[in-house]
Motif scaffolding. Sequence first.
Motif, PDB file in Angstrom:
ATOM      1  N   VAL A  58     -60.060  -0.484 -15.404  1.00 44.75           N
ATOM      2  CA  VAL A  58     -60.544  -0.029 -16.707  1.00 44.75           C
ATOM      3  C   VAL A  58     -60.340   1.463 -16.910  1.00 44.75           C
ATOM      4  O   VAL A  58     -60.333   1.943 -18.043  1.00 44.75           O
ATOM      5  N   TYR A  59     -60.144   2.200 -15.822  1.00 47.02           N
ATOM      6  CA  TYR A  59     -59.964   3.655 -15.930  1.00 47.02           C
ATOM      7  C   TYR A  59     -58.485   4.051 -16.045  1.00 47.02           C
ATOM      8  O   TYR A  59     -58.160   5.238 -16.023  1.00 47.02           O
ATOM      9  N   GLU A  60     -57.598   3.081 -16.201  1.00 43.00           N
ATOM     10  CA  GLU A  60     -56.160   3.369 -16.278  1.00 43.00           C
ATOM     11  C   GLU A  60     -55.681   3.466 -17.724  1.00 43.00           C
ATOM     12  O   GLU A  60     -54.656   2.897 -18.096  1.00 43.00           O
ATOM     13  N   GLU A  61     -56.381   4.222 -18.537  1.00 40.56           N
ATOM     14  CA  GLU A  61     -56.002   4.343 -19.945  1.00 40.56           C
ATOM     15  C   GLU A  61     -54.663   5.043 -20.131  1.00 40.56           C
ATOM     16  O   GLU A  61     -53.947   4.765 -21.096  1.00 40.56           O
ATOM     17  N   ASP A  62     -54.314   5.961 -19.226  1.00 36.95           N
ATOM     18  CA  ASP A  62     -53.018   6.640 -19.334  1.00 36.95           C
ATOM     19  C   ASP A  62     -51.875   5.648 -19.166  1.00 36.95           C
ATOM     20  O   ASP A  62     -50.838   5.760 -19.826  1.00 36.95           O
ATOM     21  N   TYR A  64     -52.287   2.244 -19.536  1.00 32.49           N
ATOM     22  CA  TYR A  64     -52.488   1.159 -20.497  1.00 32.49           C
ATOM     23  C   TYR A  64     -53.261   1.703 -21.704  1.00 32.49           C
ATOM     24  O   TYR A  64     -54.478   1.485 -21.820  1.00 32.49           O
ATOM     25  N   PRO A  65     -52.595   2.414 -22.609  1.00 27.31           N
ATOM     26  CA  PRO A  65     -53.317   3.057 -23.723  1.00 27.31           C
ATOM     27  C   PRO A  65     -54.035   2.090 -24.648  1.00 27.31           C
ATOM     28  O   PRO A  65     -54.988   2.478 -25.330  1.00 27.31           O
ATOM     29  N   TRP A  66     -53.635   0.821 -24.651  1.00 31.20           N
ATOM     30  CA  TRP A  66     -54.335  -0.169 -25.482  1.00 31.20           C
ATOM     31  C   TRP A  66     -55.771  -0.383 -25.036  1.00 31.20           C
ATOM     32  O   TRP A  66     -56.595  -0.899 -25.804  1.00 31.20           O
ATOM     33  N   LEU A  67     -56.102   0.027 -23.807  1.00 30.30           N
ATOM     34  CA  LEU A  67     -57.475  -0.084 -23.330  1.00 30.30           C
ATOM     35  C   LEU A  67     -58.451   0.684 -24.214  1.00 30.30           C
ATOM     36  O   LEU A  67     -59.613   0.289 -24.364  1.00 30.30           O
ATOM     37  N   ILE A  68     -57.982   1.772 -24.789  1.00 26.65           N
ATOM     38  CA  ILE A  68     -58.846   2.585 -25.652  1.00 26.65           C
ATOM     39  C   ILE A  68     -59.367   1.739 -26.812  1.00 26.65           C
ATOM     40  O   ILE A  68     -60.564   1.750 -27.131  1.00 26.65           O
ATOM     41  N   HIS A  69     -58.482   0.978 -27.422  1.00 21.46           N
ATOM     42  CA  HIS A  69     -58.861   0.163 -28.579  1.00 21.46           C
ATOM     43  C   HIS A  69     -59.704  -1.043 -28.154  1.00 21.46           C
ATOM     44  O   HIS A  69     -60.634  -1.432 -28.868  1.00 21.46           O
ATOM     45  N   GLU A  70     -59.387  -1.611 -27.002  1.00 18.57           N
ATOM     46  CA  GLU A  70     -60.210  -2.731 -26.542  1.00 18.57           C
ATOM     47  C   GLU A  70     -61.635  -2.265 -26.252  1.00 18.57           C
ATOM     48  O   GLU A  70     -62.611  -2.947 -26.598  1.00 18.57           O
ATOM     49  N   LYS A  71     -61.769  -1.104 -25.636  1.00 21.07           N
ATOM     50  CA  LYS A  71     -63.108  -0.582 -25.343  1.00 21.07           C
ATOM     51  C   LYS A  71     -63.882  -0.308 -26.631  1.00 21.07           C
ATOM     52  O   LYS A  71     -65.084  -0.559 -26.713  1.00 21.07           O
TER      53      LYS A  71
END
Length: 228
Positions: A58-62, A64-71
Amino acid sequence: MMNILAFRHFSFDDDFAFRSWASAGGHHFVLRDPSVEISLDWLDNLDLLIICGGPMSVYEEDRYPWLIHEKQFVAEAMNRGKKVLGICFGAQMIAELLGSPVYRNSYKEIGWHTINRTPEQHAWLVDLPEPLVSFQWHGDTFDLPEETRLLAYSEACRVQAFAYREHVLGLQFHLETTPACMEAMFDHWSSELIDAPYIQSEEQIRSLFGQSEVSIKLLHQILDQISR
């Protein structure tokens, strides 16, 4: 009838356990890949959000930038009081959104492991036995978030289940995983099956494939409680 949305984070993750339960109960079930498309508008008619597992952290936003929107979506779902069930990666995301760091555990936990209940109770887990055995495949863990209740733990991982208020549940373990999905995991991630304290071999895991049917029944009992 419930409107259920599930986020899947790898292509061979098997949604059989969720889809079969939804179909039997007359619920509307939609499976989506949040890395492809996500919209806050989906929340308007949503009753239950399921955040499935995934090979990323979950901390790999760099990466997987789509994680920002999922969060953002998950945080809004919790804020609106929507029912949320997070599994493994999903539980870690919930924990992070509630203010707890997610980090590498001292041990990876792969295979069938015993999970112990705490004295804390939650309506959604009323039918869960003590102890239980469930499939696991994870290397990350997290601290118990503030304002949550610890519901279960294992020898290798101190937070296996937790609840936030009455509408959010995080499960570190995988009741939903089918033998077919496990075989695909062997094909893709066999390099993780090393000689280590809490990592079982393919042979050990296969020897307990029959436990999957029991696990799926337990998951269906949890979903029965959620739907009430």
